[in-house]
Write an enzyme that holds these catalytic residues in place. Sequence first.
Site, short mmCIF file in Angstrom:
data_model
loop_
_atom_site.label_atom_id
_atom_site.label_comp_id
_atom_site.label_asym_id
_atom_site.label_seq_id
_atom_site.Cartn_x
_atom_site.Cartn_y
_atom_site.Cartn_z
N TYR A 78 37.17 44.26 27.81
CA TYR A 78 36.10 43.62 27.03
C TYR A 78 36.18 43.87 25.53
CZ TYR A 78 34.11 43.03 31.68
OH TYR A 78 33.92 42.67 32.99
N HIS A 98 31.89 33.93 28.44
CA HIS A 98 32.46 35.13 29.04
C HIS A 98 33.51 35.70 28.10
CE1 HIS A 98 30.41 34.39 32.76
NE2 HIS A 98 30.80 33.13 32.68
N SER A 122 35.87 37.96 28.91
CA SER A 122 37.16 37.96 29.61
C SER A 122 37.42 36.57 30.21
CB SER A 122 37.14 39.01 30.73
OG SER A 122 36.19 38.68 31.72
N ARG A 167 35.22 36.05 40.82
CA ARG A 167 34.72 35.68 39.47
C ARG A 167 35.01 34.22 39.14
NH1 ARG A 167 33.43 40.75 37.23
NH2 ARG A 167 34.76 42.38 38.08
O1 CA2 Z 1 33.83 38.45 30.80
C1 CA2 Z 1 32.60 38.49 30.77
O2 CA2 Z 1 31.95 38.37 29.74
C2 CA2 Z 1 31.84 38.74 32.08
O3 CA2 Z 1 30.68 37.93 32.07
C3 CA2 Z 1 31.46 40.20 32.09
C4 CA2 Z 1 30.78 40.64 33.38
C5 CA2 Z 1 31.62 40.23 34.59
O4 CA2 Z 1 30.93 40.56 35.79
C6 CA2 Z 1 31.93 38.76 34.57
O5 CA2 Z 1 32.74 38.44 35.69
C7 CA2 Z 1 32.66 38.37 33.30
C8 CA2 Z 1 30.61 42.16 33.40
C9 CA2 Z 1 29.77 42.66 32.31
C10 CA2 Z 1 29.97 44.13 32.25
O6 CA2 Z 1 30.25 44.48 30.92
C11 CA2 Z 1 30.81 45.68 30.68
C12 CA2 Z 1 31.11 45.93 29.38
C13 CA2 Z 1 31.72 47.10 29.05
C14 CA2 Z 1 32.01 48.04 30.02
C15 CA2 Z 1 31.70 47.78 31.32
C16 CA2 Z 1 31.09 46.60 31.67
#
Ligand code: CA2
Length: 149
Positions: free
Chosen positions: A26, A103, A105, A114
């Site tokens: 991220y 998103h 990622s 996902r």
């Molecule tokens: O890529 C993205 O922005 C997501 O929405 C992020 C979500 C994930 O479940 C989606 O599939 C894609 C996860 C958010 C968690 O964010 C974190 C950030 C830093 C460290 C851990 C988790």
Amino acid sequence: MSSNPRILVIHGPNLNLLGQREPDVYGAITLAEINADLVERAEVMSCSLEAFQSNHEGELIDRIQAAMGQADGILINPGGLTHSSVALRDALAAVALPVIEVHISNVFARESFRHHSYVSGIALGVISGLGAKGYAMALSAMLDHLRKE
Ligand code: CA2
């Protein structure tokens, strides 16, 4: 549409951890930095912008409902709720505001769970995999959309 649109940015569960965990997935930027950058851009682009993050589905839904008549467009990164929440999609559909899904990622390059989003079907567009820059792109696209309405 007014020439000074009001944009609501919604960040879903765990996005408060940005910059603190999993920088390989991220990036190193924090949520506060993303929000500050968006507010700065909004000023330059003559719109108002408010950002909201919650780890709670119901709070996100309450904030979306409160946007009715108070915001002109929504940028949302629903986090993990992207792939699980019919209720979040229903709230976004109910307020009938243009939505851009962001998103950080590339969800399509990750696990197959996902690959499906409950939000994409009611969104104007989706930006995925371009890092935090995706939020700025979404803001610009939303303003283009609102000013052409
Ligand atoms: O890529 C993205 O922005 C997501 O929405 C992020 C979500 C994930 O479940 C989606 O599939 C894609 C996860 C958010 C968690 O964010 C974190 C950030 C830093 C460290 C851990 C988790």
